[in-house]
Design an enzyme around this catalytic site. Sequence first.
Site, PDB file in Angstrom:
ATOM      1  N   ILE A  91       0.767  -1.220  -0.088  1.00 13.39           N
ATOM      2  CA  ILE A  91       0.062  -0.060  -0.236  1.00 13.39           C
ATOM      3  C   ILE A  91       0.951   1.439   0.160  1.00 13.39           C
ATOM      4  O   ILE A  91       0.484   1.972  -0.792  1.00 13.39           O
ATOM      5  CB  ILE A  91      -0.911  -0.052   1.273  1.00 13.39           C
ATOM      6  CG1 ILE A  91      -1.892  -1.207   1.040  1.00 13.39           C
ATOM      7  CG2 ILE A  91      -1.727   1.301   1.240  1.00 13.39           C
ATOM      8  CD1 ILE A  91      -2.695  -1.348   2.394  1.00 13.39           C
ATOM      9  N   LYS A 109       1.656  -3.653   8.957  1.00 13.64           N
ATOM     10  CA  LYS A 109       2.536  -2.453   8.788  1.00 13.64           C
ATOM     11  C   LYS A 109       3.969  -3.221   9.493  1.00 13.64           C
ATOM     12  O   LYS A 109       4.135  -3.993  10.366  1.00 13.64           O
ATOM     13  CB  LYS A 109       2.323  -1.405  10.053  1.00 13.64           C
ATOM     14  CG  LYS A 109       3.511  -0.227   9.885  1.00 13.64           C
ATOM     15  CD  LYS A 109       2.848   0.748  10.805  1.00 13.64           C
ATOM     16  CE  LYS A 109       4.087   1.925  11.098  1.00 13.64           C
ATOM     17  NZ  LYS A 109       3.570   2.930  12.022  1.00 13.64           N
ATOM     18  N   ASP A 145       2.513  13.287  17.534  1.00 11.37           N
ATOM     19  CA  ASP A 145       2.719  13.233  15.962  1.00 11.37           C
ATOM     20  C   ASP A 145       1.517  13.419  15.431  1.00 11.37           C
ATOM     21  O   ASP A 145       1.279  12.771  14.255  1.00 11.37           O
ATOM     22  CB  ASP A 145       3.656  12.192  15.638  1.00 11.37           C
ATOM     23  CG  ASP A 145       4.255  12.563  14.054  1.00 11.37           C
ATOM     24  OD1 ASP A 145       4.404  13.789  13.700  1.00 11.37           O
ATOM     25  OD2 ASP A 145       4.539  11.739  13.331  1.00 11.37           O
TER      26      ASP A 145
END
Length: 265
Positions: free
Chosen positions: A46, A70, A166
């Site tokens: 992806i 991931k 973040d």
Amino acid sequence: QSFNQCTTSTCFGKCYTIYTLHSELKLVHSLELQEILGDFRIEALISDRGGMGDVFEAFQISVKRKVAAKALKSSFLHDQEIRRRFQEEAIFLAQLNHPNIVNVLAFDADRLVIFMEFLEGQPLDHYLRDEANLPQALSVYKALSIMEQVLAALDHAHHHHLVHRDVKPGNIFVAPNGQVKLTDFGIAKIIGQENLETTRMGLGSPSYMAPEQIMGDVLDGRTDLYAAGIVLYQLLTGQMPFSGKTYEEIIVRHIQNPVPSPREI
């Protein structure tokens, strides 16, 4: 285009290729397509633009559903600090259960792969661009709808003593039905934990960093709220409150300058 045998020590024979393109040698991803890891089969790449990990589409065999995987980038496999942060991301996310935070399904500690729910839609930074790929402001209604969900996610994380560190449009996912998911807890930190790290580029995004984060001071949930405020400013005006030609200029303005009034834009 020619293909070469992988000889790097970091991929342990698992890279699905190293390839030469226009005479440049490039290392790609540490997972093979169609590789099976326990209950999961790797289907397609992806994105490989993340800071620590590459994101793949995968398939959970037992329940026949599409998921996301991931995987830690192969270039970081021998970096103990990056490995620790990646493992902490899986642990932190597994502690959270909220409709506006991406849900972790499993973690492969040997291969360093986090399996998560598959998100339909797009990151908020893509959502903000119009057809000409130019930044645009959202309506007040849309902006507040998105931020209400982001703040709900942050409130849940803060109640679990986690600060995200973040918060930015690239880590906020918007589904076609308008549901928002906060993602990427790769540099999250336990609130109250001794701050042993020195702030450096990569531990946060300069355009969204609070002054205390830039200075390397103790952080808490207010650090995330500052970043969320910057995101809201961007959603409503189509501009950033602080800009500059370099990261250094941006962070100095965060520390020294008052936030420009949106009414002046």
